[in-house]
Design a protein around this motif. Structure first.
Motif, PDB file in Angstrom:
ATOM      1  N   MET A 142      11.781  10.963   0.463  1.00 19.68           N
ATOM      2  CA  MET A 142      10.846   9.775   1.083  1.00 19.68           C
ATOM      3  C   MET A 142      11.292   8.658   0.624  1.00 19.68           C
ATOM      4  N   SER A 143      11.399   7.990   1.666  1.00 20.85           N
ATOM      5  CA  SER A 143      11.935   6.544   1.418  1.00 20.85           C
ATOM      6  C   SER A 143      10.928   5.636   2.031  1.00 20.85           C
ATOM      7  N   THR A 144      10.699   4.546   1.400  1.00 19.55           N
ATOM      8  CA  THR A 144       9.923   3.507   1.850  1.00 19.55           C
ATOM      9  C   THR A 144      10.507   2.233   2.109  1.00 19.55           C
ATOM     10  N   PHE A 145      10.071   1.548   2.900  1.00 25.88           N
ATOM     11  CA  PHE A 145      10.674   0.384   3.474  1.00 25.88           C
ATOM     12  C   PHE A 145      10.393  -0.768   2.277  1.00 25.88           C
ATOM     13  N   GLN A 146      11.671  -1.252   2.074  1.00 29.71           N
ATOM     14  CA  GLN A 146      11.593  -2.365   1.139  1.00 29.71           C
ATOM     15  C   GLN A 146      12.552  -3.694   1.758  1.00 29.71           C
TER      16      GLN A 146
ATOM     17  N   THR B 226      15.446  -8.728   0.223  1.00 33.89           N
ATOM     18  CA  THR B 226      15.391  -9.572  -0.778  1.00 33.89           C
ATOM     19  C   THR B 226      14.110  -9.597  -1.775  1.00 33.89           C
ATOM     20  N   VAL B 227      14.618  -9.713  -2.867  1.00 33.91           N
ATOM     21  CA  VAL B 227      13.551  -9.745  -4.028  1.00 33.91           C
ATOM     22  C   VAL B 227      12.944 -11.195  -4.182  1.00 33.91           C
ATOM     23  N   PRO B 228      11.692 -11.499  -4.275  1.00 38.73           N
ATOM     24  CA  PRO B 228      11.087 -12.546  -4.467  1.00 38.73           C
ATOM     25  C   PRO B 228      11.418 -13.111  -5.662  1.00 38.73           C
ATOM     26  N   THR B 229      11.802 -14.558  -5.830  1.00 40.78           N
ATOM     27  CA  THR B 229      11.961 -15.130  -7.118  1.00 40.78           C
ATOM     28  C   THR B 229      10.871 -15.655  -7.746  1.00 40.78           C
TER      29      THR B 229
END
Lengths: 155, 123
Positions: A1-5, A8-11
Motif C-alpha cells: 500500500m502506498s500513500t500519497f506524499q 517536498t519536505v516542509p522546512t
C-alpha cells in the motif's frame, strides 16, 4: 500500500493555525528573549512574587494547561509591566547588562559591573533589590563580593 | 762572559695563597626551604580552591534561582499555547467523529479524572 506524499519536505515545522478560543481573554505575550529575561529574572521574582506563587500553587493543584489560564495571564501581565517599567527607568543599564550577558554565555559572574549599575538604578527608581534566597547567613551575597575568585579572564 | 750572581726570589708582594679549599658554587636553597615553600604554595592553592568551591556553589544557587523566578512566566506562556492546541485537537476530533454514536470527544482512555500529558502530540 502506498500513500500519497508531497514531493517536498516542509522546512518549517507544522504549526497549529487555530487561534485561542474566544472565551479566553487575550493577553499579549512577553516576547522577550533569554538574555533580557535572565537580566530581569530576580526583579521579576521580586516584583511579581504574589502572582508567580499564586500561579505555581494553582499548577500544583492541577497540571491541566486549561486550569490556570487566569493566573497565567496575571503572571504575564505583571512581567510585561515590570519590563516596561525597567525600560522606562533604567533602559541604559538594562541594555548594557543584557548585552553583556548575551556576549558572555549568559553567565552572571562575567557581568558584575553592568549588573551593579542596573541593581543600583532599580533600587533607586523602583525600589527592587536582587535577593538570592538561601544565601548562608552572615555571608555576602555572591553578586556583591568585591574581589570574587570567579571573574572574567579578559578585562 | 760572566753573569753576576742573582738569588732567585718570590715575586714582589709574595706568592698568592694556595687554593686548597673546594670551590663549589651555591646550589640554591636547601631541602627544607624548598619543602616549606612548596607546602606553603600548596596550602594557599588549596585555600583558594576551597574558597572557589564555596563561591561556585553560590554562583550555582544564583543561576538556579534566576531560572526558578522565570518558571511561572514561561509555563504560563506554554500553557496558553498548549490549551490552544488542545482545543483545536478537540474540535478536530469532534468534526471527524461526529457520525460515531456514543463517542465522547476528548475522553481519556483511563478511568481517572486526573490530567495527564497527552501521549500523542499534534503540534
Amino acid at each position: 500500500m502506498s500513500t500519497f506524499q508531497k514531493g517536498t519536505v516542509p522546512t518549517q515545522p507544522y504549526k497549529e493555525p487555530t487561534p485561542l478560543p474566544d472565551h479566553v481573554p487575550k493577553v499579549e505575550e512577553l516576547g522577550t528573549t533569554s538574555a533580557p529575561l535572565k537580566s530581569a529574572a530576580f526583579f521579576i521574582g521580586a516584583y511579581c512574587k504574589e502572582y508567580n506563587e499564586d500561579f505555581m500553587l494553582c499548577k500544583a493543584e492541577n497540571r491541566d494547561p486549561g486550569h490556570c489560564l487566569k493566573e497565567g495571564r496575571r503572571v504575564t501581565r505583571c512581567a510585561t509591566d515590570l519590563i516596561n517599567k525597567m525600560r522606562e527607568n533604567c533602559l541604559e543599564q538594562f541594555d548594557a547588562h543584557w548585552n553583556c550577558l548575551e556576549l558572555n554565555n549568559q553567565e552572571y559572574y562575567r557581568c558584575r559591573k553592568p549588573e551593579r549599575t542596573l541593581n543600583k538604578c532599580m533600587f533607586e527608581k523602583l525600589g527592587l533589590t536582587k535577593v538570592i534566597p538561601g544565601t548562608p547567613a552572615g555571608q555576602k551575597p555572591v553578586h556583591e563580593i568585591d574581589s570574587p575568585i570567579f571573574k572574567p579572564i579578559q578585562k | 762572559m760572566s753573569i753576576p750572581y742573582r738569588q732567585d726570589m718570590p715575586p714582589p708582594g709574595g706568592f698568592e695563597a694556595v687554593k686548597y679549599k673546594r670551590n663549589l658554587p651555591f646550589r640554591g636553597p636547601g631541602a627544607l626551604a624548598i619543602l616549606g615553600g612548596i607546602t606553603a604554595i600548596c596550602t594557599y592553592g588549596f585555600y583558594r580552591l576551597g574558597k572557589g568551591n564555596l563561591e561556585k556553589r553560590e554562583l550555582h544557587r544564583e543561576k538556579v534561582w534566576s531560572r526558578i523566578h522565570l518558571v511561572p512566566l514561561l509555563m504560563a506562556e506554554g500553557d496558553r499555547d498548549a490549551y490552544r492546541r488542545q482545543q483545536a485537537a478537540l474540535a478536530r476530533e469532534k468534526e471527524i467523529m461526529k457520525d460515531v454514536k456514543g463517542w465522547v470527544p476528548g475522553s481519556s482512555v483511563y478511568n481517572n479524572p486526573k490530567y495527564h500529558t497527552p501521549e500523542i502530540v499534534i503540534l
